[in-house]
Design an enzyme around this catalytic site. Sequence first.
Site, PDB file in Angstrom:
ATOM      1  N   GLU A  49      42.582  32.864 101.932  1.00 39.16           N
ATOM      2  CA  GLU A  49      42.826  33.585 103.011  1.00 39.16           C
ATOM      3  C   GLU A  49      41.669  34.338 103.821  1.00 39.16           C
ATOM      4  OE1 GLU A  49      45.626  32.454 104.118  1.00 39.16           O
ATOM      5  OE2 GLU A  49      46.205  31.358 101.925  1.00 39.16           O
ATOM      6  N   THR A  54      38.281  28.354 108.826  1.00 41.11           N
ATOM      7  CA  THR A  54      38.431  28.401 110.257  1.00 41.11           C
ATOM      8  C   THR A  54      37.084  28.477 110.704  1.00 41.11           C
ATOM      9  OG1 THR A  54      40.469  29.763 110.086  1.00 41.11           O
ATOM     10  CG2 THR A  54      39.333  29.927 112.238  1.00 41.11           C
ATOM     11  N   ARG A 190      46.720  26.148 109.133  1.00 42.23           N
ATOM     12  CA  ARG A 190      46.211  26.836 107.655  1.00 42.23           C
ATOM     13  C   ARG A 190      46.533  25.542 106.745  1.00 42.23           C
ATOM     14  NH1 ARG A 190      43.592  27.566 104.605  1.00 42.23           N
ATOM     15  NH2 ARG A 190      44.140  29.161 102.516  1.00 42.23           N
ATOM     16  N   ASP A 218      31.893  24.368 102.311  1.00 43.71           N
ATOM     17  CA  ASP A 218      33.094  25.175 101.927  1.00 43.71           C
ATOM     18  C   ASP A 218      33.811  24.985 100.950  1.00 43.71           C
ATOM     19  OD1 ASP A 218      35.035  26.736 102.689  1.00 43.71           O
ATOM     20  OD2 ASP A 218      36.346  25.445 103.972  1.00 43.71           O
ATOM     21  N   GLN A 222      40.831  30.151  96.160  1.00 43.74           N
ATOM     22  CA  GLN A 222      41.803  30.679  95.358  1.00 43.74           C
ATOM     23  C   GLN A 222      41.126  30.623  93.958  1.00 43.74           C
ATOM     24  OE1 GLN A 222      43.292  29.102  98.173  1.00 43.74           O
ATOM     25  NE2 GLN A 222      44.380  30.826  98.508  1.00 43.74           N
TER      26      GLN A 222
END
Length: 383
Positions: A49, A54, A190, A218, A222
């Site tokens: 998050e 993005t 998301r 990327d 988590q």
Amino acid sequence: MGLLCSKNRHCTEADTEENAQAAEIERRIEQETKAEKHIQKLLLLGAGESGKSTIFKQIKLLFQTGFDETELKSYVSVIDANIYQTIKILYDGSKEFAQNADSSKYILSGENKIIGEKLSEIGSKLDYPRLNRELAEEIGNLWKDSAIQETYARGNELQVPDCTNYFIENLQRLSDANYVPTKEDVLYARVRTTGVVEIQFSPVGENKKSGEVYRLFDVGGQRNERRKWIHLFEGVTAVIFCAAINEYDQTLFEDEQKNRMMETKELFDWVLKQPCFEKTSFMLFLNKFDIFEAKVLTVPLNVCEWFKGYQPVSTGKQEIEHAYEYIKKKFEELYFQSTAPDRVDRVFKVYRTTALDQKVVKKTFKLVDETLRRRNLFEAGLL
């Protein structure tokens, strides 16, 4: 004798052709190896998050061809899932809050309870129905219920995603039968990153001859995804570490007892100490500034253990800047505390970012490009 000569000639011709093919393969391998040497490897790291993905999507939009119609359409089901999952979180959260003292404000009206149960059930499924006008109207009605608004105000205690307001405000457009997501919709969508994705780009704009070529990786943020990072650590030009500065009062998706900012702090500390990053440049993106500046005036920064020494000094924009500079200083202190004396000459830069703001991301990556090019010139003895 003539037959033997003929055979030898054919063998020689075959050998010559085979040697030529081998030489061509060697030449291509050499060319590719040389080309690879000129590609700078960037690693995009951060906790879940943090906005990494993005940033990654912005790079695709800014410095590549963007998303074609097929790619855009593939996000329809993602956006539907985001909406259903969010409504389920809010409805289930209101029921949980309604069980505690002073709970009347979390109790929904009779009709909305029925709608809430229906939508919560949809949100529990793995296969979501396509959002239509009827469902969009029901979601809109449930959203307007004061109990859901009160629950949303406590979203930091739940796992309410940042895209909630944006998608709710656009329900009518998103539920159109012929809906094709816009670039902005895709940026807000998301999808939890699993595994590793990569993209190659150059942020030089019109002057394509002078810039570096970068390969950006990327990886999932988590905890259960981090073991997949290790094999990428070798040969990295720079680590871009994303820290969502608005998450100082939120908990992890995978561990609701753990503060997100504390997790980010520990992860940044761990990454800094990896032996393979001895000479690696570090670019710290203090991300989600847009959400941070709206939050910090109402939610004290010192609710986070790491920021417990913070004292507000003003109000409005001055207080926002003061709070931001405090966070920046804490990360800078952590960097130098976690950096061995023999690594102090590696490049470390801090950037204020809002991953959803294309102008900010473009400007930031041009600054990153300039920093890394100067570093390369310095190492080559040209500066």
